[in-house]
Design an enzyme around this catalytic site. Structure first.
Site, PDB file in Angstrom:
ATOM      1  N   GLY A 154       1.199  -1.435   0.124  1.00 56.74           N
ATOM      2  CA  GLY A 154      -0.201   0.519   0.055  1.00 56.74           C
ATOM      3  C   GLY A 154       1.147   1.070  -0.399  1.00 56.74           C
ATOM      4  N   SER A 240       4.554  -6.192  -2.984  1.00 55.80           N
ATOM      5  CA  SER A 240       4.497  -4.538  -3.029  1.00 55.80           C
ATOM      6  C   SER A 240       5.405  -3.375  -1.860  1.00 55.80           C
ATOM      7  CB  SER A 240       3.580  -3.961  -3.433  1.00 55.80           C
ATOM      8  OG  SER A 240       3.448  -2.463  -3.840  1.00 55.80           O
TER       9      SER A 240
END
Length: 552
Positions: A154, A240
């Site tokens: 995120g 990520s």
């Protein structure tokens, strides 16, 4: 740099062998009545979960691993949750940590099915774990289970462990492992970038989201046996920015004991994504127009950089603070709160440190997707822009950093494996085939939670091909094999270590052409030469950008 990008994009893989995926059969569903073994005594207190009869998995949601980080604890290091009286209700999802999202990031998360909880479901008392345990662990018939601990992404600004795509039941059931997800702090709550805060925390580091990761590892190790888990077989896996946290953990634990026995870095080698997920400023936190002072002044706490300003910021209502960060970033996209180099949890010279082998010598699985950057094109319908984005940024931010990270670890004698995931299924691409295997595309495949509809549009049904199910099961099996035996598990599956051979290192190419197979290939000399130019150039650019931004 343009030449190396072109060379890398044009480089081919020389296949040295391929095999069909060996897929174990799914265990039959069990619809027996709920079992009584749903209460576990943890260091946080007795927690009451539920038994999922259809999957033979026990589940606990929202067990505290850290104390409340609001009020006087805001902008301070997290501490292990104290033992609570009574029974913790772990049957329902807990609150998420507050997020800071731009309209663009919200759209990307919605497209990939990562809709976070609404603000009404946010709290600074959010340091909680969610645990899925196979029946055999609670029955005592399967020995101590390996643990897979998930770190969601995120961009260090948003995210949650509560979305359905991170449901660990399927992975726990299929592979007989324990799956844990957890919440950690984001944005200004994790990385305040205050002159006062950074001075107060210089000894152990001021990136509090990364310190939350250390804390949840401590909690997991202390409580693993209570759930039937093996405290010495905890593997971190993530995606990520979650993977940048795992990679950063490796560097911060150079010459330190590691609570993690294995590291899986997916689409987030920190040397590549530090430019995208870290904060540009590397010092001078007290300057008048710093990120912190800009927000502090906007909420009435001024720019004094002193304890009074700090105490004022601790008292600002949570959502007021979120809104102020969002508004400041909308005016000037320099206003973001990601990790900054503190010399403890995050560093300024990852490429150099990697080349010197200054990382924990922990077995590592590292990889990326073939089309990472396509997700970030302005419009998925503009095929030309999508393709150009992929050519320009996928090598720079993902492919080459993964290659360099794998090569450096292999050279240092660390058991290392590298993969390239190429699956591009219809429920992911959602009518835009040019997106290919974009950033995040591997995550639902690992959890086995991909839906029979578009990720971003439940009204648009699709038919899931058998190959997609088979690839998901193979990936689950590989990740679990690594967790069970980080030293040898993948080799026993036929996946050889990354050998750092000058003529090309072994690479597992997964789901090429959406087929249920894995090809063990060697990247060409041209591919490696292209990255040998690309990575140093990108490192220089990161340094120049950070140094300029620190003067602003």
């Amino acid at each position: 740099m343009r030449l190396s990008l072109f060379v890398l994009a044009a480089a081919s893989l020389l296949a040295t062998g391929a095999s069909s995926l060996s897929i174990p059969s799914t265990r039959p569903l069990d619809t027996r009545a709920a079992e009584p073994l749903t209460t576990v005594d943890t260091t946080s207190g007795r927690a009451q979960g539920v038994y999922l009869a259809d999957s033979r998995v026990y589940r606990w949601l929202g067990i505290p691993y850290g104390e409340d980080t609001g009020g006087a604890a805001r902008f301070t290091p997290s501490v292990l949750a104290a033992r609570r009286e009574g029974v913790i209700d772990a049957s329902q999802a807990a609150f998420s940590c507050p997020s800071v999202q731009s309209a663009s990031s919200y759209a990307k998360l919605a497209f990939t099915g990562q809709q976070i909880d609404p603000p009404s479901r946010w709290s600074e008392d959010c340091l909680r774990v969610n645990i899925w345990v196979p029946e055999s662990a609670r029955k005592g018939t399967g020995g101590s289970k390996a643990i897979l601990l998930w770190v969601y992404g995120g961009s260090h600004n948003t995210g949650t462990a509560t979305i359905p795509l991170y449901n660990g039941a399927n992975l726990a059931q299929n592979e007989d492992v324990i799956v844990i997800t957890f919440a950690y702090r984001h944005s200004i709550f994790a990385n305040p970038l205050s002159d006062y805060v950074t001075k107060q925390n210089s000894e152990k580091g001021w990136n509090f989201g990364l310190r939350d990761l250390d804390l949840v590892l401590e909690w997991t190790q202390k409580n693993a046996a209570q759930f039937g888990g093996d405290a010495d077989r905890i593997t971190l896996f993530g995606g990520s920015s979650g993977s940048t946290m795992i990679d950063a953990y490796s560097f911060s634990h150079y010459n330190k004991p590691s609570r993690a026995a294995g590291l899986i870095i997916s689409s987030g080698a920190v040397a590549g994504l530090e430019i995208a997920t870290g904060t540009k400023s590397i010092g001078n936190f007290g300057r008048p127009f710093s990120e912190w002072n800009t927000v502090a002044d906007a909420v009435g706490c001024g720019k004094a950089n002193d304890q009074k300003q700090f105490k004022c910021m601790q008292q600002v209502p949570m959502l007021t603070l979120v809104d102020a960060v969002v508004a400041a970033n909308a005016r000037d996209n320099k206003i973001q709160f990601g990790p900054t180099p503190d010399g403890q949890t995050w560093f300024a010279n990852y490429a150099t440190r990697s080349n010197l082998g200054l990382f924990a010598k922990v077995p590592t699985l590292i990889g990326s997707n073939s089309d990472e950057a396509t997700l970030f094109a302005d419009s998925p319908s503009n095929t030309a822009v999508v393709v150009l984005s992929n050519l320009a940024f996928t090598p720079l931010l993902w492919t080459c950093p993964a290659l360099a990270g794998a090569a450096d670890r292999a050279r240092a004698g660390v058991p290392t494996w590298r993969y390239l995931y190429k699956g591009a299924w219809e429920d992911f691409t959602q009518g835009y085939p040019a997106l290919g295997s974009y950033h995040f595309a591997e995550c639902p495949m690992l959890f086995g939670t991909f839906p029979a509809h578009y990720l971003g549009d439940p009204s648009h049904a699709v038919t899931i091909p058998q190959a997609q199910n088979d690839v998901s099961r193979w990936m689950q099996g590989a990740w679990a094999a690594f967790a069970r035996d980080p030293q040898n598990g993948l080799t026993q599956m036929g996946w050889q270590q990354y050998d750092n051979n000058l003529l090309g290192s072994r690479l597992a190419v997964i789901a090429d052409g959406n087929k249920a197979n894995v090809t063990y290939s060697r990247s060409t000399v041209i591919d490696q030469a292209g990255c040998s130019l690309e990575v140093p150039v990108s490192g220089v650019l990161v340094g120049v950008q950070q140094n300029i931004a620190s003067l602003w």
